[in-house]
Design a protein around this motif. Structure first.
Motif, PDB file in Angstrom:
ATOM      1  N   UNK A 176       0.854  -1.190   0.000  1.00 36.70           N
ATOM      2  CA  UNK A 176       0.000   0.000   0.000  1.00 36.70           C
ATOM      3  C   UNK A 176       0.885   1.234   0.000  1.00 36.70           C
ATOM      4  N   UNK A 177       0.344   2.316  -0.518  1.00 36.97           N
ATOM      5  CA  UNK A 177       1.078   3.575  -0.574  1.00 36.97           C
ATOM      6  C   UNK A 177       0.099   4.694  -0.245  1.00 36.97           C
ATOM      7  N   UNK A 178       0.320   5.387   0.856  1.00 33.96           N
ATOM      8  CA  UNK A 178      -0.620   6.419   1.310  1.00 33.96           C
ATOM      9  C   UNK A 178       0.115   7.734   1.539  1.00 33.96           C
ATOM     10  N   UNK A 179      -0.642   8.819   1.518  1.00 40.99           N
ATOM     11  CA  UNK A 179      -0.074  10.139   1.804  1.00 40.99           C
ATOM     12  C   UNK A 179       0.059  10.332   3.311  1.00 40.99           C
ATOM     13  N   UNK A 180       1.129  10.976   3.775  1.00 38.27           N
ATOM     14  CA  UNK A 180       1.282  11.246   5.207  1.00 38.27           C
ATOM     15  C   UNK A 180       0.149  12.139   5.705  1.00 38.27           C
ATOM     16  N   UNK A 181      -0.052  12.153   7.013  1.00 43.03           N
ATOM     17  CA  UNK A 181      -1.085  12.980   7.629  1.00 43.03           C
ATOM     18  C   UNK A 181      -0.844  14.446   7.287  1.00 43.03           C
ATOM     19  N   UNK A 182      -1.895  15.138   6.916  1.00 45.95           N
ATOM     20  CA  UNK A 182      -1.794  16.549   6.562  1.00 45.95           C
ATOM     21  C   UNK A 182      -1.487  16.791   5.100  1.00 45.95           C
TER      22      UNK A 182
END
Length: 372
Positions: free
Chosen positions: A310-316
């Motif tokens: 999986x590849x997600x954007x960091x918080x914010x």
């Protein structure tokens, strides 16, 4: 009666376990010279599947399939690369003026690759004949010519000094023969011999010096690389998986069965997201995609998953991290403000335009009334 049967069953179970342990690595030579020998291939008895036994010449540090030298193995693609002897035809001044070559893999798991190899001949005024067989005979060939006006080009194999043609897939037998026709000895090229061979197309490129003397033959030790396909058994995946009496070779979890495309039988592959040897228990291991960003892109937070990642954007931040770097919310808000401001300015311009048109119409109407 059960008391007498128990030792026999126990003995059979121990024999199966011992055979499996030997086949999958214990007491099996898994390297010969600089070539790995992975299961289902093997050298010692019990270390390979039927028909996939090889010979290691320890003195030479070379691997052989019968008397044919093996120079490469590709288990996932079901291929091995071997050296194939050349056929030749020389002027009568040579003691051994000509030789045809025959190779026979009938009854074995091997077939000649029809996608990787090409039938090739080099020489002047030469006819090269290729005769093969599957369940019926097959023949093809090519002609290479030279004369005093012939122009040769490195990399070109279209009939001037060199010719090539594809072959039928699924062949287990072939014979290569060369013939010369009048004119070879009278041309100005120093080309006393012609050569024909089946060669891995990615590993041979024609060069003009190949026509000179017998240099090409001796430079390559009279042999060229050729690719063989191999497969397991003589039935496809559907039959192999449902027939409990036959040995099903895809042993690892996270592996799948593929029907052979060049002959009978099947191959095993690791499932997507896994790599390794599907013919061995536990041989297909999870790929950690996060360790290979050049192949599995992620511009955010990468997390390895079984058979995937999986590849997600960091918080914010937000965006599509598989395609590009994530943007912070503040940057996104600024962009939106600019867009809204642009729209507002655009909207104001429209209002000014509408008001001007309306004013012009009113003035025009008053002028018309005064004239009346």
């Amino acid at each position: 009666m059960m008391i007498h049967k128990l030792p026999s069953l126990l003995l059979l179970l121990l024999l199966i376990i011992a055979t499996a342990a030997m086949a999958f690595g214990q007491n099996c030579t898994r390297r010969c010279g600089n070539i790995d020998v992975p299961y289902p291939f093997g050298i010692e008895p019990g270390c390979h599947l039927d028909g996939l036994d090889l010979i290691c010449n320890v003195t030479e540090s070379k691997l052989y399939l019968g008397n044919i030298q093996v120079i490469g193995m590709d288990v996932p693609d079901g291929e091995i690369t071997v050296y194939q002897p050349m056929s030749w035809d020389c002027n009568k001044s040579y003691d051994n003026a000509n030789a045809s070559i025959t190779m026979n893999f009938t009854g074995s798991p091997y077939t000649v690759s029809g996608t990787r190899n090409k039938f090739t001949a080099i020489g002047c005024n030469t006819i090269a004949l290729f005769v093969g067989a599957t369940n019926k005979s097959y023949s093809t060939g090519c002609v290479s010519v030279c004369n005093d006006n012939t122009t040769f080009s490195n990399g070109s194999c279209s009939g001037n000094g060199c010719c090539q043609t594809p072959i039928l897939p699924g062949l287990q037998y072939f014979n290569i023969t060369l013939f010369s026709f009048p004119g070879r000895e009278s041309n100005s090229w120093d080309n006393p011999c012609s050569f024909a061979f089946l060669v891995d197309d990615s590993r041979y490129t024609f060069r003009t010096p190949d026509l000179h003397e017998t240099d090409f033959f001796y430079r390559n030790h009279g042999q060229v690389p050729m690719v063989l396909d191999w497969s397991i058994g003589d039935v496809g995946c559907e039959e192999a998986t449902k027939n409990s009496t036959s040995y099903y070779a895809c042993r690892s979890n996270n592996s799948s069965c593929l029907n052979a495309t060049n002959g009978l039988g099947y191959l095993c592959n690791c499932s997507r997201g896994y790599q390794g040897n599907p013919y061995v228990d536990g041989g297909c291991e999870d790929i950690n995609e996060c360790d290979h960003p050049e192949k599995y892109p992620c511009h955010g937070l990468c997390t390895n998953l079984p058979g995937n990642y999986s590849c997600t954007c960091p918080k914010g931040t937000s965006g599509d991290p598989f395609l590009s770097a994530c943007q912070s919310y503040s940057s996104s808000s600024s962009s939106k403000t600019i867009i809204i401001a642009s729209v507002s300015v655009g909207g104001g311009s429209v209002l000014v335009l509408v008001a001007t048109v309306a004013l012009w119409r009113m003035v025009k109407q008053r002028t018309v009334r005064k004239r009346k």
